[in-house]
Write an enzyme that holds these catalytic residues in place. Sequence first.
Site, PDB file in Angstrom:
ATOM      1  N   ASP A 457       0.811  -1.221   0.000  1.00  0.00           N
ATOM      2  CA  ASP A 457       0.000   0.000   0.000  1.00  0.00           C
ATOM      3  C   ASP A 457       0.848   1.276   0.000  1.00  0.00           C
ATOM      4  OD1 ASP A 457       0.750  -0.447   2.612  1.00  0.00           O
ATOM      5  OD2 ASP A 457      -1.242  -0.200   3.474  1.00  0.00           O
TER       6      ASP A 457
HETATM    7  C1  LAN Z   1       3.634  -0.847  10.110  1.00  0.00           C
HETATM    8  C2  LAN Z   1       3.437   0.559   9.783  1.00  0.00           C
HETATM    9  C3  LAN Z   1       2.805   0.829   8.459  1.00  0.00           C
HETATM   10  C4  LAN Z   1       1.843  -0.258   8.048  1.00  0.00           C
HETATM   11  C5  LAN Z   1       0.867   0.180   6.940  1.00  0.00           C
HETATM   12  C6  LAN Z   1       1.562   0.712   5.699  1.00  0.00           C
HETATM   13  C7  LAN Z   1      -0.041   1.276   7.449  1.00  0.00           C
HETATM   14  C8  LAN Z   1       0.017  -1.024   6.590  1.00  0.00           C
HETATM   15  O1  LAN Z   1      -1.006  -0.645   5.705  1.00  0.00           O
HETATM   16  C9  LAN Z   1       0.861  -2.188   6.176  1.00  0.00           C
HETATM   17  C10 LAN Z   1       1.791  -2.628   7.308  1.00  0.00           C
HETATM   18  C11 LAN Z   1       2.697  -1.513   7.837  1.00  0.00           C
HETATM   19  C12 LAN Z   1       3.850  -1.339   6.886  1.00  0.00           C
HETATM   20  C13 LAN Z   1       3.315  -1.852   9.211  1.00  0.00           C
HETATM   21  C14 LAN Z   1       3.671  -3.239   9.551  1.00  0.00           C
HETATM   22  C15 LAN Z   1       4.117  -3.523  11.001  1.00  0.00           C
HETATM   23  C16 LAN Z   1       4.907  -2.389  11.618  1.00  0.00           C
HETATM   24  C17 LAN Z   1       6.178  -2.180  10.806  1.00  0.00           C
HETATM   25  C18 LAN Z   1       4.024  -1.148  11.543  1.00  0.00           C
HETATM   26  C19 LAN Z   1       2.711  -1.271  12.276  1.00  0.00           C
HETATM   27  C20 LAN Z   1       4.840  -0.161  12.341  1.00  0.00           C
HETATM   28  C21 LAN Z   1       5.492  -0.992  13.466  1.00  0.00           C
HETATM   29  C22 LAN Z   1       5.291  -2.475  13.113  1.00  0.00           C
HETATM   30  C23 LAN Z   1       6.506  -3.327  13.498  1.00  0.00           C
HETATM   31  C24 LAN Z   1       6.162  -4.785  13.342  1.00  0.00           C
HETATM   32  C25 LAN Z   1       6.959  -3.002  14.914  1.00  0.00           C
HETATM   33  C26 LAN Z   1       8.032  -3.866  15.453  1.00  0.00           C
HETATM   34  C27 LAN Z   1       7.425  -5.003  16.173  1.00  0.00           C
HETATM   35  C28 LAN Z   1       7.586  -6.281  15.911  1.00  0.00           C
HETATM   36  C29 LAN Z   1       6.536  -7.226  16.274  1.00  0.00           C
HETATM   37  C30 LAN Z   1       8.776  -6.803  15.213  1.00  0.00           C
END
Ligand code: LAN
Length: 727
Positions: A457
């Site tokens: 996305d």
């Molecule tokens: C995010 C942030 C952005 C998010 C969107 C683009 C909004 C979504 O549509 C797709 C998934 C994604 C890229 C996403 C995946 C998981 C993330 C990276 C996070 C929520 C921000 C933090 C999280 C990450 C996993 C945090 C670290 C924790 C662990 C469990 C390793």
Amino acid sequence: SDGSAATDSFPPLPTVGTRTDYTRWRIKDNDSCHSWHYLEDDKEVEAWPQSSAEKYFLGLPLNLPDLPKAETPIEAAENGLAFYKELQMPSGHWACEYGGPMFLLPCVVSAWYLTKTPIPDAYATEIKNYLTARAAENGGWGLHIEGESTVFGTTLNYIVMRLIGADPEEPVMVKARARLHELGGAVQAPHWAKFWMACLGIVDWKIVNPIPPELWLLPDWAPLAPWRWWVHIRMVFLPMSYMYSKRWSCEETDVIRALKKELFVTPHSEIDWAAHRNSIHPGDNYHPKSWVMNVLNWLIVNIWNVFLRTNWIKNRAERWVSELVDMEDANTDYADLAPVSGPMNTVLCYIRDGPNSYSVKRHIERMEEFLWINKEGMLSNGTNGVQCWDTAFTVQAIFATGLQKHEKYQPMLLKAMNYLERQQIREDCKDQEKCYRQPRKGGWPFSNRDQGYPVSDCISEALKAIILLQKVGDYPQVLDDDRIKDAIDILLLYQNDNGGVSSYEARRGSEYLEIFNVAEVFGRIMIEYDYPECTTACVTALSLFHEHWPEYRAREIKTFIQRATNWIKGNQRADGSWYGNWGVCFTYATMFALESMAHIGEKFENSAVSRRGCVFLLEHQRVDGGWSESYKACETTEYHEHPSGSLVVQTAWAVIGLMEADCPLQAPIRAGIKFIMSRQQPNGEWLQEAIEGVFNRSCMISYPNYKFHFPIKALGMYAQKYPDDKL
Ligand code: LAN
């Protein structure tokens, strides 16, 4: 900090003060690689004035003038933009805090400690302030800022407080300790906390469930092979397995000795570590381990590790894991995927390469980019920022208002456009197949190009922004057709076999892999799932592309859209809603799903799916015209109202969804718009309300810029749709 390198001996603990001088903090914006700096020198302070954005992030007054009161939606959108423009960063993007999760700062601080990196006093002071401000009323910390205190949050943040020099007898520490003891002490912590405590030498490795690096030696066809896992889990377990394999711990120091006393309810020397391997407090046990996993762990601990694991296998596995970490570091210039794996890779490099190595120095520099300062103090963001994501949405919001035509907005849009141009990833990963990555050339990441992980996305939203600017807005062409087609080429790789779209990669493993989820605090993390949000973003981006380049891969695009929208229809719940995976929650996903439907011409009047989605939204509108969903919905998968009443971001999502569907009832939409306008401040801004985002169902995360670009988009859409309604 000066990013000072690690040394051979432990530096003294920092001196924590009460408060730093907030007029001395600055962000270095190195093409959106952000780091915060505390200027000690008065001359520097003078030479580097604080920008409006910096003041805003720090909670300092901006002293912006009140604007003429908005009488119409478009005037409200303009006022919003007048304020939001002030926050645009020098490189052209929008920055923000990206806090929420309470387990990220501990990763960074533990990595500093383990690599003997001195922690600047100013950092220590503001970390302490942040954690003090965020401590729960009954003491301790939760998984995320809105959650109740848990063993996970309390153990890890208590350790942080001690490593930055906080006194164990301070009230916040006494309370946190009491809470932790009430919960059974740190032996009740989940896996990831036990892992960090083992590295710090606070617990024996026997208390940590196995993380065998041998998993990476499994052949690719094996159903459990790590390349099939969701990339975040894969990247966290990778360095973890190296430390586990070596049972590596740092030397004992005074503070570690003290923590051994403070974190447990029984004397440290009497604890039977192996017996607590599976101990976990119920409040931390969101995803209890399966019996299969428990048996497997038992076999690894008691049979494999004791009788079968030869040195040859151990060394081979460690070597391969270490090589995979090197490839990750090379492909991200040591920024790494996120603030769990990044700090772990830092420790791995420290163990392997020594304190003076380039790998450690560069990692420590890059870890700075996870840190942020807000009015409460210093925290860790969930990623190294939200740059491309927010910038793409901002551009689209302006197009929704039609204001892109006005000269006044052109400099802002041009800067944003050039920013997005620079952030497109221009080359595939080195050793792509070897490190299990997929093509990335042409993609956009969530944060910035350095991080190097495109997301379905994020590619789509950035691409839409660029196409709008170049094709609809008559802005100069900064991306030639080949680069736009590169984006399409990789976007087409993201669709799953059932038509849905995932986040970082198309799904590679079976849902049965959840049986092997050992993280306890998160659900559904082992593989990629299908998300209505990501699926919609692809549908809308591909449709917009297809309008302007009708020849290019037309058949595949059509099929993609058809399969994707079919999946969305099938994913609708009985009450008409869709479950949101990345935003709170049904309101967020329903907005996206309705947009998908609209793109294939299915709207309120002609489609039952669209109409049921609208009815769901309408049923949850409150009497003041707003919507208000709580993060509890993400955890429970049932709609929950937020206790603080209607919320601006939720309301914007709901009315955008209704307008996408061409819902013929104008009154509820109008009431929502009125609510958004009523919450606007005299200077054009909206204030922060409830937390907007989520991941893994249980952990909340803030998207502070949502309160700007979604309301602006909603106001703009309304103004375009009902040009004569002045409200
Ligand atoms: C995010 C942030 C952005 C998010 C969107 C683009 C909004 C979504 O549509 C797709 C998934 C994604 C890229 C996403 C995946 C998981 C993330 C990276 C996070 C929520 C921000 C933090 C999280 C990450 C996993 C945090 C670290 C924790 C662990 C469990 C390793």
